[in-house]
Design an enzyme around this catalytic site. Structure first.
Site, PDB file in Angstrom:
ATOM      1  N   ASP A  74      43.876  54.162  31.741  1.00  0.00           N
ATOM      2  CA  ASP A  74      45.153  53.851  32.387  1.00  0.00           C
ATOM      3  C   ASP A  74      45.410  52.363  32.704  1.00  0.00           C
ATOM      4  OD1 ASP A  74      45.651  56.695  32.560  1.00  0.00           O
ATOM      5  OD2 ASP A  74      45.183  56.847  34.760  1.00  0.00           O
ATOM      6  N   ARG A  99      40.087  55.170  38.486  1.00  0.00           N
ATOM      7  CA  ARG A  99      40.865  53.992  37.896  1.00  0.00           C
ATOM      8  C   ARG A  99      40.002  52.784  39.061  1.00  0.00           C
ATOM      9  NH1 ARG A  99      47.087  53.456  37.449  1.00  0.00           N
ATOM     10  NH2 ARG A  99      46.508  51.582  36.344  1.00  0.00           N
ATOM     11  N   ARG A 144      50.110  57.628  46.919  1.00  0.00           N
ATOM     12  CA  ARG A 144      48.896  56.662  46.400  1.00  0.00           C
ATOM     13  C   ARG A 144      48.792  55.581  47.521  1.00  0.00           C
ATOM     14  NH1 ARG A 144      47.841  56.725  40.994  1.00  0.00           N
ATOM     15  NH2 ARG A 144      48.178  58.798  40.561  1.00  0.00           N
ATOM     16  N   HIS A 173      54.732  57.093  42.502  1.00  0.00           N
ATOM     17  CA  HIS A 173      54.711  55.564  42.992  1.00  0.00           C
ATOM     18  C   HIS A 173      56.125  55.298  43.411  1.00  0.00           C
ATOM     19  CE1 HIS A 173      50.630  54.264  40.681  1.00  0.00           C
ATOM     20  NE2 HIS A 173      50.668  54.222  42.076  1.00  0.00           N
ATOM     21  N   CYS A 274      55.622  50.700  34.696  1.00  0.00           N
ATOM     22  CA  CYS A 274      54.165  50.878  35.060  1.00  0.00           C
ATOM     23  C   CYS A 274      53.544  49.752  33.953  1.00  0.00           C
ATOM     24  CB  CYS A 274      53.853  52.217  34.687  1.00  0.00           C
ATOM     25  SG  CYS A 274      54.324  53.425  35.899  1.00  0.00           S
TER      26      CYS A 274
END
Length: 283
Positions: A74, A99, A144, A173, A274
């Site tokens: 990612d 992550r 998040r 997000h 992103c």
């Protein structure tokens, strides 16, 4: 029609951080878009990403690259790797273990690039949840980044923070549900934004309506193809080719939508924004 709807748009040169998706795959699930059972095509992801990278250069923007780490597929989603204003970088602290190892790599990159780098105490995923709209930081929470990170980011940059609560897990997000269309605004001017109203709770919808009365309200159909996960230089707005309604709305407001297909990277729950972390200041 308001001034913001009839104004002449001006492109501004931007500096971005990107990461080649050479290790991209979906082998775990940390958002509703990720289905490990579905096959992914790393070569296709890289080819699509390359078109976005090359477009930025063609538009006159500068692109920096961070080296991808083999165990972190990612990492291509660099927007989550920090939030940068005026030469200061607020590093990430990822919510999910999958992550977490990216965070030191981003912090090291910022330091090496000459940014005043702040290591956070609070969970935050960088420009995924923090967007600069004029002088104000729009900050997302709900899935998040935590509420305390909103306090922390305000202290780090000394700016007003407007907290917005995300309620639809598809839009986990802020940058999946809201786009800032004018990266540079003059003193006393209001930034233009576009957003998907139903991605936010009622209180946040009210705040957005009051602060941005001329905003583009995007349909769920366009939101669901990550139409809002876009990058704007003030005139050129890079969006998903499937966001047809949003494309037309942008044209009506004087913007120049440019269509880039990142369908393979959408399998990981990420789109154009992103993959694009804006670097403001320092060099």
């Amino acid at each position: 029609m308001s001034t913001s709807q009839t104004a002449t748009r001006t492109a501004h040169r931007r500096r971005y951080l990107m990461c080649r998706p050479v290790h991209f795959t979906v082998n775990y699930s940390i958002n509703p878009w990720m289905e490990p059972a579905n096959p992914t095509d790393t070569a296709k992801a890289l080819a699509q990403w390359q078109k976005l990278h090359d477009l930025y250069l063609e538009l006159g923007h500068e692109v920096e690259l961070i080296d991808p780490l083999p165990d972190y597929p990612d990492m291509v989603y660099t927007a989550n790797g920090g939030f940068v204003i005026d030469g200061r970088a607020y590093a990430p602290k990822f919510r999910f273990e999958e992550r977490a190892g990216e965070a030191p790599a981003f912090a090291d990159w910022f330091r090496a690039a000459g940014f005043d780098t702040v290591i956070p105490e609070e969970v935050n995923e960088g420009e995924g949840d923090f967007l600069l709209a004029g002088d104000v930081i729009l900050a997302g929470t709900g899935f998040r980044s935590t509420g305390d990170s909103h306090r922390e980011v305000g202290e780090v940059f000394g700016r007003e923070v407007v907290s917005l609560n995300l309620v639809d897990p598809r839009f986990y997000h802020l940058d999946t549900a809201l786009a800032v269309l004018d990266p540079v605004v003059g003193e006393g001017e209001r930034a233009n934004i576009a957003y998907l109203p139903h991605a936010f709770d009622e209180a946040s919808q009210k705040v957005l309506a009051e602060r941005f009365p001329d905003a583009i309200l995007v349909s769920d159909d366009d939101g669901a193809v990550f139409g809002l996960n876009s990058a704007s230089d003030g005139y050129n707005v890079v969006i998903s080719p499937r966001a047809k309604g949003f494309e037309q709305q942008l044209r009506e407001r004087g913007y120049n939508p440019i269509l880039i297909d990142l369908s393979e990277l959408l399998l990981g729950g990420g789109g154009i924004k992103c993959c694009t972390l804006e670097l403001r200041g320092a060099k």
